[in-house]
Motif scaffolding. Structure first.
Motif, mmCIF file in Angstrom:
data_model
loop_
_atom_site.group_PDB
_atom_site.id
_atom_site.type_symbol
_atom_site.label_atom_id
_atom_site.label_comp_id
_atom_site.label_asym_id
_atom_site.label_seq_id
_atom_site.Cartn_x
_atom_site.Cartn_y
_atom_site.Cartn_z
ATOM 1 N N ASN A 295 3.689 -31.662 41.164
ATOM 2 C CA ASN A 295 2.866 -32.975 41.674
ATOM 3 C C ASN A 295 1.768 -33.189 41.277
ATOM 4 O O ASN A 295 1.738 -32.727 40.167
ATOM 5 C CB ASN A 295 3.190 -32.627 43.465
ATOM 6 C CG ASN A 295 4.203 -32.470 44.054
ATOM 7 O OD1 ASN A 295 4.628 -33.162 44.668
ATOM 8 N ND2 ASN A 295 4.581 -31.278 44.371
ATOM 9 N N GLU A 320 0.204 -40.600 49.121
ATOM 10 C CA GLU A 320 1.916 -40.460 49.185
ATOM 11 C C GLU A 320 1.956 -39.001 49.831
ATOM 12 O O GLU A 320 0.989 -38.036 49.491
ATOM 13 C CB GLU A 320 2.071 -40.628 47.808
ATOM 14 C CG GLU A 320 1.923 -42.102 46.757
ATOM 15 C CD GLU A 320 2.383 -41.609 45.500
ATOM 16 O OE1 GLU A 320 2.257 -43.584 44.833
ATOM 17 O OE2 GLU A 320 2.950 -40.889 44.860
ATOM 18 N N LYS A 322 5.635 -36.702 49.385
ATOM 19 C CA LYS A 322 6.895 -36.942 49.122
ATOM 20 C C LYS A 322 8.014 -35.646 49.380
ATOM 21 O O LYS A 322 7.512 -34.834 49.857
ATOM 22 C CB LYS A 322 6.522 -36.231 47.248
ATOM 23 C CG LYS A 322 5.375 -37.540 46.374
ATOM 24 C CD LYS A 322 5.565 -36.779 45.060
ATOM 25 C CE LYS A 322 4.377 -38.161 44.893
ATOM 26 N NZ LYS A 322 4.920 -37.323 42.957
ATOM 27 N N TRP A 324 11.030 -33.855 48.507
ATOM 28 C CA TRP A 324 12.135 -32.727 47.619
ATOM 29 C C TRP A 324 13.165 -32.580 47.856
ATOM 30 O O TRP A 324 13.390 -32.030 49.214
ATOM 31 C CB TRP A 324 11.221 -31.822 47.055
ATOM 32 C CG TRP A 324 9.546 -32.266 45.774
ATOM 33 C CD1 TRP A 324 8.955 -32.896 46.572
ATOM 34 C CD2 TRP A 324 9.526 -32.240 44.164
ATOM 35 N NE1 TRP A 324 7.940 -32.962 45.794
ATOM 36 C CE2 TRP A 324 8.540 -32.642 44.530
ATOM 37 C CE3 TRP A 324 10.664 -32.341 43.605
ATOM 38 C CZ2 TRP A 324 8.138 -33.374 42.947
ATOM 39 C CZ3 TRP A 324 10.201 -32.118 42.147
ATOM 40 C CH2 TRP A 324 8.566 -32.750 41.616
ATOM 41 N N ILE A 331 12.219 -36.389 43.525
ATOM 42 C CA ILE A 331 11.834 -36.642 44.337
ATOM 43 C C ILE A 331 12.951 -37.885 44.911
ATOM 44 O O ILE A 331 13.423 -37.885 44.537
ATOM 45 C CB ILE A 331 10.785 -37.227 43.945
ATOM 46 C CG1 ILE A 331 9.360 -36.110 43.555
ATOM 47 C CG2 ILE A 331 9.928 -37.700 45.368
ATOM 48 C CD1 ILE A 331 8.309 -36.467 42.446
ATOM 49 N N VAL A 334 9.645 -41.613 49.415
ATOM 50 C CA VAL A 334 7.896 -40.905 48.540
ATOM 51 C C VAL A 334 7.465 -41.985 49.748
ATOM 52 O O VAL A 334 7.432 -43.691 50.171
ATOM 53 C CB VAL A 334 7.912 -42.132 47.631
ATOM 54 C CG1 VAL A 334 5.749 -41.925 47.388
ATOM 55 C CG2 VAL A 334 8.014 -40.910 46.277
ATOM 56 N N LYS A 336 4.314 -44.026 50.660
ATOM 57 C CA LYS A 336 1.821 -44.596 50.696
ATOM 58 C C LYS A 336 1.993 -44.934 52.163
ATOM 59 O O LYS A 336 2.292 -45.479 52.786
ATOM 60 C CB LYS A 336 3.222 -45.370 50.050
ATOM 61 C CG LYS A 336 3.663 -44.947 48.501
ATOM 62 C CD LYS A 336 3.610 -46.002 47.847
ATOM 63 C CE LYS A 336 4.901 -45.282 46.244
ATOM 64 N NZ LYS A 336 4.230 -46.270 45.160
#
Length: 532
Positions: A295, A320, A322, A324, A331, A334, A336
């Motif tokens: 990352n 952020e 993430k 996976w 990814i 995401v 934010k």
């Protein structure tokens, strides 16, 4: 008599030495001839006479037969030749010396034996292995078993449902076999009992060389004697924390401090994240990296999806978060937010929503401190959870006291939440705050705070102090920056007991999922302790 070994270019000293050994050889052969003359043949059996010219009786026969020595020597020519040949082989042609073991050869091949008439005569020498033991013998292994063993040398020799299996855990130094804990066998498959508050220290394990950030029991019941720990010394360790209290294996896959760690539901691997920006999925048996991702931020928290173990969420020093997918190593989402750091992540029941606690706290507002997310759409559901809770508490405080000065000072009181934990049976969760208390929230929208319950008495003081409910939901345990461990009654929110656990900050405390009275704690004093 001529020398048995002769060289044309030998000097006088060598010739003299050879002649000396020739005389010795001649005398030895003469002794051998005299010994053979003492051997008599009678009716298929050998006998021994006391002197050269004395006739011998035949043993095993009803009639007394006498044979002369001259006739017997012709029948023994086939014995004399191999005897002399064996004697000649004892000479070393390079060193021109005779072996000193010729007496042993003569005695082993020519010593006559007295046989009774009921025995049969044979020239084979019976091998006697009593003097020379046979070494290096290995038991015979059938070919089918050898093929199976060579086909899967490093795979686990057990299925997910068996309770008699053995996990082979190998290290660079040696390999260990960890069986199912005999102490836990009566508890496997049984209903969890009432949680008892631990009182005594069972094990103190101090193999880590740095502060220990987190501990977690293996979720699989038959392997739940294994404890996982993550440390600032860049390693993750697996412990036998029930039977022996020692480290089973160390995993040095990170190059910086390991901040977060979690078991997979199968119990055969774990997920770890650290300040080296790396996330690793490690097989506990072989130590192999099953998945690795890099990352662009340091990892401080991660969680595996409760319904799909191939998906996990990680957050850290970044705005952020993430998600996976380990199958594709990509990814998939995401999330934010206008924050600087994510402190903790918690999935809500069902796995469709999750919460993040952040450091987004200002003097006038506590919004975005706890944010609720939709997992599939990456949309924010709510970012005013702790903000609303703070205003509710302050409004109650203002109505009761009606002191504007106190209200004004309390209005500026905003706290981050270093950890979140759900209740195992009820739709509620607890948020650990840096205000030295734990707040209780509903895990259903709109995530209201419980105004009647507040768990306080311990200290946080900026440490990432964790908290957890007991498996039956009756107790709430929390670490403390002063090293103590606090036990609260979930319904009354009162302190039941306090343990003086660590010499420095105690940052994690975990109840055992099977044994009702077992607790694991860790702290910044580099120790992992087991209480019962």
């Amino acid at each position: 008599m001529n020398s048995l070994v002769a060289y044309d270019d030998s000097d006088s000293d060598s010739e003299a030495e050879a002649g000396k050994y020739e005389d010795a050889a001649s005398s030895e052969i003469g002794l051998a001839d005299s010994a053979m003359r003492a051997v008599q043949y009678c009716g298929g059996l050998y006998t021994v006479s006391g002197s050269k010219g004395q006739p011998v009786e035949c043993i095993g026969s009803s009639r007394r037969n006498v044979y002369h020595e001259d006739a017997l020597l012709q029948n023994l020519q086939n014995i004399k030749k191999p005897m002399v040949t064996n004697y000649q082989k004892t000479f070393d042609p390079n060193l021109k010396i005779a072996s000193r073991n010729h007496n042993h050869l003569l005695s082993s091949s020519m010593k006559p034996k007295l046989l009774s008439g009921n025995e049969s005569c044979s020239q084979k020498r019976v091998h006697d292995d009593s003097d020379v033991p046979i070494q290096g013998l290995k038991p015979y292994i059938p070919k089918r078993m050898r093929l199976v063993k060579n086909a899967v040398p490093h795979e686990a020799e057990c299925s997910g449902e068996s309770t008699n299996c053995t996990i082979k855990i190998g290290t660079a130094e040696d390999r260990m076999s960890i069986k199912v804990s005999q102490y836990m066998m009566p508890y496997i498959g049984s209903k969890y009992g009432v949680t008892e508050i631990p009182k005594n220290l069972v094990f103190e394990m101090s193999d880590h060389s740095g502060p220990v950030n987190a501990v977690q029991w293996c979720p699989l019941q038959k392997w739940s004697h294994m404890l996982l720990s993550a440390s600032m010394d860049k390693t993750v360790k697996v412990w036998d924390a029930v039977d022996q209290g020692y480290c089973l294996k160390t995993y040095p896959h990170h190059t910086c401090a390991v901040r977060a760690v979690q078991w997979f539901p199968c119990g055969s691997r774990f997920l770890s994240g650290g300040f080296d920006n790396m996330v690793h999925s490690i097989d506990i048996e072989t130590g192999a990296q099953l998945f690795t991702s890099r990352n662009d931020f340091r990892i401080s928290t991660l969680k595996i999806h409760p319904l799909d173990p191939n998906v996990f969420i990680c957050g850290g020093f970044s705005p952020e978060v993430k998600a996976w997918d380990m199958r594709s190593s990509k990814i998939i989402k995401v999330y934010k937010a206008a924050v600087q750091q994510t402190l903790d992540i918690m999935f809500l029941p069902g796995g469709k929503e999750f919460l993040t606690s952040t450091d987004a706290v200002s003097q006038d507002s506590a919004d975005r401190t706890i944010i609720a997310w939709d997992f599939h759409t990456a949309a924010k559901i709510s970012n005013q959870i702790f903000h609303k809770a703070t205003h509710c508490l302050l409004n109650i405080f203002r109505l009761v006291c009606n002191w504007k000065v106190i209200y004004k000072s309390k209005l500026q009181e905003r706290y981050t939440c270093p950890s979140l934990t759900p209740h195992p049976k009820e739709p509620v969760f607890v948020a650990q705050t840096n205000g030295n208390y734990m707040a209780l929230f509903s895990s259903l929208r709109p995530y209201r705070i419980n105004k009647k319950k507040r768990y306080e008495g311990h200290k946080v003081e900026g440490f990432a102090v964790g908290c957890e409910f007991s498996p039956d939901g009756m107790l709430l345990v929390s670490g403390s920056s002063d090293g103590n461990v606090f036990f609260y009654n979930y319904h009354t929110s009162r302190i039941i007991r306090t343990l003086s656990g660590h010499s420095q900050a105690c940052v994690s405390a975990k109840f055992h999922p099977v044994l009702p009275s077992l607790l694991a704690t860790c702290g910044w004093d580099r120790a992992v302790k087991i209480w019962q």
